[in-house]
Design a protein around this motif. Structure first.
Motif, short mmCIF file in Angstrom:
data_model
loop_
_atom_site.label_atom_id
_atom_site.label_comp_id
_atom_site.label_asym_id
_atom_site.label_seq_id
_atom_site.Cartn_x
_atom_site.Cartn_y
_atom_site.Cartn_z
N MET A 197 10.85 0.80 -1.88
CA MET A 197 11.67 1.43 -3.18
C MET A 197 11.61 0.51 -4.39
O MET A 197 11.46 0.90 -5.41
N VAL A 198 11.76 -0.95 -4.15
CA VAL A 198 11.71 -1.64 -5.45
C VAL A 198 10.51 -1.81 -6.02
O VAL A 198 10.38 -1.72 -7.12
N LEU A 199 9.34 -1.87 -5.07
CA LEU A 199 8.19 -2.10 -5.84
C LEU A 199 7.68 -0.62 -6.35
O LEU A 199 7.05 -0.69 -7.63
N ALA A 200 8.05 0.55 -5.79
CA ALA A 200 7.76 1.81 -6.25
C ALA A 200 8.38 2.26 -7.71
O ALA A 200 7.87 2.92 -8.46
N LEU A 201 9.56 1.59 -7.72
CA LEU A 201 10.38 2.02 -9.06
C LEU A 201 9.49 1.30 -10.35
O LEU A 201 9.24 2.01 -11.18
N GLN A 202 9.11 -0.02 -10.01
CA GLN A 202 8.20 -0.26 -11.39
C GLN A 202 6.95 0.26 -11.43
O GLN A 202 6.69 0.59 -12.70
N ILE A 203 6.20 0.43 -10.56
CA ILE A 203 5.11 1.30 -10.51
C ILE A 203 5.13 2.63 -10.93
O ILE A 203 4.45 2.83 -12.12
N THR A 204 6.22 3.32 -10.51
CA THR A 204 6.35 4.79 -11.01
C THR A 204 6.70 4.77 -12.50
O THR A 204 6.22 5.58 -13.23
N ALA A 205 7.50 3.93 -13.11
CA ALA A 205 8.05 3.91 -14.33
C ALA A 205 6.73 3.56 -15.38
O ALA A 205 6.57 4.07 -16.18
N GLN A 206 5.74 2.74 -14.93
CA GLN A 206 4.63 2.31 -15.60
C GLN A 206 3.73 3.34 -15.92
O GLN A 206 3.08 3.95 -16.91
N LEU A 229 -6.30 -0.98 -12.16
CA LEU A 229 -5.70 -2.42 -12.29
C LEU A 229 -4.49 -2.60 -11.81
O LEU A 229 -4.15 -3.96 -11.81
N GLY A 230 -3.73 -1.61 -11.58
CA GLY A 230 -2.46 -1.97 -11.05
C GLY A 230 -2.52 -2.43 -9.46
O GLY A 230 -1.48 -3.06 -9.16
N ILE A 231 -3.79 -2.04 -8.77
CA ILE A 231 -3.65 -2.35 -7.42
C ILE A 231 -3.72 -3.84 -7.31
O ILE A 231 -2.94 -4.32 -6.46
N LEU A 274 2.85 10.72 -11.32
CA LEU A 274 1.96 11.61 -12.00
C LEU A 274 2.56 13.28 -12.23
O LEU A 274 2.62 13.62 -13.49
N PRO A 275 3.04 13.68 -11.16
CA PRO A 275 3.79 14.88 -11.83
C PRO A 275 5.08 14.80 -12.67
O PRO A 275 5.09 15.67 -13.76
N ILE A 276 5.93 13.56 -12.56
CA ILE A 276 6.82 13.43 -13.61
C ILE A 276 6.20 13.06 -15.12
O ILE A 276 6.66 13.85 -15.85
N GLY A 277 5.02 12.37 -15.18
CA GLY A 277 4.46 12.31 -16.41
C GLY A 277 4.22 13.69 -17.08
O GLY A 277 4.29 13.74 -17.89
N VAL A 278 3.46 14.51 -16.21
CA VAL A 278 2.72 15.66 -16.71
C VAL A 278 3.87 16.68 -17.08
O VAL A 278 3.86 17.42 -18.11
N TYR A 279 4.95 16.77 -16.07
CA TYR A 279 6.06 17.62 -16.54
C TYR A 279 7.07 17.25 -17.74
O TYR A 279 7.26 17.90 -18.63
N SER A 280 7.10 16.07 -17.66
CA SER A 280 7.95 15.19 -19.05
C SER A 280 6.95 15.64 -20.50
O SER A 280 7.74 15.86 -21.32
N GLY A 322 0.71 -1.22 -0.01
CA GLY A 322 0.04 -0.09 0.02
C GLY A 322 0.82 1.23 0.11
O GLY A 322 0.47 2.30 -0.89
N THR A 323 1.92 1.26 0.91
CA THR A 323 2.78 2.66 0.90
C THR A 323 3.59 2.54 -0.37
O THR A 323 3.76 3.86 -1.05
N ALA A 324 3.93 1.52 -1.06
CA ALA A 324 4.49 1.58 -2.27
C ALA A 324 3.77 2.08 -3.60
O ALA A 324 4.35 3.01 -4.35
N TYR A 325 2.58 1.58 -3.25
CA TYR A 325 1.52 2.27 -4.55
C TYR A 325 1.37 3.68 -4.36
O TYR A 325 1.22 4.43 -5.20
N VAL A 326 1.10 3.90 -3.05
CA VAL A 326 0.64 5.38 -2.95
C VAL A 326 2.02 6.54 -3.15
O VAL A 326 1.86 7.56 -3.87
N VAL A 327 3.23 6.00 -2.85
CA VAL A 327 4.27 6.68 -2.91
C VAL A 327 4.63 6.67 -4.65
O VAL A 327 4.94 7.84 -5.21
N ALA A 328 4.44 5.81 -5.28
CA ALA A 328 4.76 5.61 -6.99
C ALA A 328 3.62 6.49 -7.52
O ALA A 328 4.05 7.21 -8.39
N VAL A 329 2.49 6.51 -7.25
CA VAL A 329 1.48 7.50 -7.80
C VAL A 329 1.65 8.82 -7.88
O VAL A 329 1.85 9.67 -8.47
#
Length: 335
Positions: A207-216, A266-268, A131-137, A120-127
Motif C-alpha cells: 500500500m505504501v509503495l503503490a501510493l507513491q508509484i500510482t501518484a507519479q 525507469l521506475g522499476i 493508467l485507468p485513473i490517468g486516462v479517465y481524469s 513487484g506486487t506494489a509496482y504491478v498494482v500501481a500501474v
C-alpha cells in the motif's frame, strides 16, 4: 529494431564499465576499515592475514579487475545455480562480504524473493490502478473524479514513505489489528492458508509503495492524454464517425503511452531504491535492508555490488523503454 537493440547492448558495455569504475573508486575513498570490528585481542599478524584473505592487500586496479570478472562471469553462474540447481560456479573464486565472510551473490539471491514479493506486487498494482485513473481524469478534466484524483496524487507525491508507513501501521495494525506490523521473512507459502497470511503481511508495505508509484504514473498519464486529446487526428477520427471508446482507447491512449513508458520502465529500478525505507519500516528482510546493513557495517563489496546491480537495471530498462517506443509508435524507426 534488432540492429538498434544489438547496437545499444554493445554501447551498454563501456557505459557499465565506466559506472563500475566510478562506484569502485568512490567506495575506495570512503572512510572506514573492515578490520575495525575485529577484537583488539587479535594479533596484528592475524589481522594482516585476514586482510589478505579478503583481497585487501592487492593494488586497487587488481581488486577492481577481480570484482568485475566475478560480477560479470562468476556471479551470473551463481544465479543460474540458485535458480536451476546446477553447479557452474562450484570451486570458483567468489566476492566475499566483509561482514559475514559469505559470497555476496548468495546473500543477494536469498534476499531477492522477499523484495520481489513486495516491490513487484506494489509496482504491478500501481500501474494497473494509475493508467485507468490517468486516462479517465484527462477525459473528464476538471470533474469531481479529476479533482479527487489530483488531490490524492499530490498526497502521494508529498508524503514520504517513512511517514505513510508508520501511519498505516498505527491505523491498521495497532488500532484496528487487521494486519501484522512486522513482515515475517521466514514465512513460506505451502498452501492456501499460508498464502492468505502472506497476503495479509504484504498489504501494508505494498500500500505504501503503490501510493507513491500510482501518484507519479497517474499524473504523467493524465498530462499525456490531455496533450493528445486536442490534436487534429483526434478531431479527424471523431469526424469520421468513430465511437468515443475507439477514439480514446485505440488512438489517443496508444500515442499517450509513449512518454509514460519511460516513467514506467525507469521506475522499476528506482523503486528498488525507494523500497529501502519501506523495508526498514516494515522489517522486510530484502535488498533494501541488506544495503542499509552493509553501509552501516562498512561492507564495501556488498555495497558496491548492490549499487552496481541498480545501475545495470537502469541501463537495461532504458533499452527496454526505447524498444517499446518503436512498438507503440510506428513512425519511430531505429534501423
Amino acid at each position: 529494431m534488432l540492429t538498434f537493440t544489438i547496437r545499444r547492448l554493445v554501447l551498454a558495455v563501456p557505459t557499465l564499465l565506466f559506472i563500475s569504475l566510478v562506484i569502485f573508486g568512490l567506495l575506495q575513498l570512503a572512510p572506514g576499515d573492515p578490520m575495525a570490528q575485529v577484537p583488539l585481542t587479535v594479533p596484528p599478524e592475524v589481522k594482516q592475514k585476514m586482510r589478505e584473505a579478503l583481497g585487501l592487500g592487492d593494488a586497487w586496479y587488481i581488486q577492481y579487475w577481480k570484482w568485475i570478472v566475478q560480477f560479470f562471469w562468476v556471479e551470473p553462474q551463481v544465479f543460474l545455480d540458485y535458480v536451476f540447481g546446477t553447479n557452474f560456479s562450484e570451486g570458483k573464486l567468489r566476492v566475499l562480504s566483509w561482514q559475514t565472510r559469505s559470497p555476496v551473490m548468495e546473500i543477494v539471491v536469498q534476499r531477492l524473493p522477499q523484495t520481489l514479493w513486495v516491490v513487484g506486487t506494489a509496482y504491478v498494482v500501481a500501474v494497473l490502478i494509475a493508467l485507468p485513473i490517468g486516462v479517465y481524469s484527462a477525459y473528464r478534466q476538471y470533474s469531481v473524479f479529476d479533482n479527487v484524483g489530483t488531490f490524492v496524487s499530490m498526497i502521494g507525491f508529498s508524503v514520504p514513505p517513512f511517514f505513510s508507513g508508520v501511519l498505516v501501521i498505527v491505523i491498521f495494525s495497532v488500532n484496528l489489528g487487521w494486519f501484522p506490523s512486522i513482515y515475517d521473512t521466514t514465512h513460506r507459502v505451502v498452501d492456501w492458508d499460508s498464502f492468505v497470511v502472506q497476503l495479509q503481511q504484504m498489504i501494508m508495505p505494498v500500500m505504501v509503495l503503490a501510493l507513491q508509484i500510482t501518484a507519479q504514473i497517474a499524473r504523467f498519464m493524465r498530462a499525456s492524454m490531455l496533450d493528445n486529446l486536442n490534436q487534429d487526428y483526434v478531431r479527424t477520427a471523431r469526424a469520421k464517425g468513430l465511437g468515443e471508446r475507439v477514439v480514446v482507447l485505440s488512438h489517443v491512449l496508444r500515442n499517450s503511452m509513449i512518454p509514460v513508458v519511460t516513467v514506467i520502465a525507469l521506475g522499476i529500478p528506482q523503486i528498488f531504491g525507494g523500497a529501502i525505507i519501506t523495508e526498514q519500516v516494515f522489517k522486510v528482510n530484502g535488498i533494501g535492508q541488506l544495503l542499509i546493513t552493509a553501509i552501516q557495517a562498512n561492507d564495501l563489496p556488498m555495497v558496491q555490488t548492490l549499487t552496481f546491480i541498480f545501475a545495470v537495471l537502469i541501463v537495461l530498462f532504458n533499452l527496454i523503454a526505447d524498444v517499446l517506443y518503436g512498438i507503440l509508435d510506428p513512425r519511430i524507426r531505429y534501423d
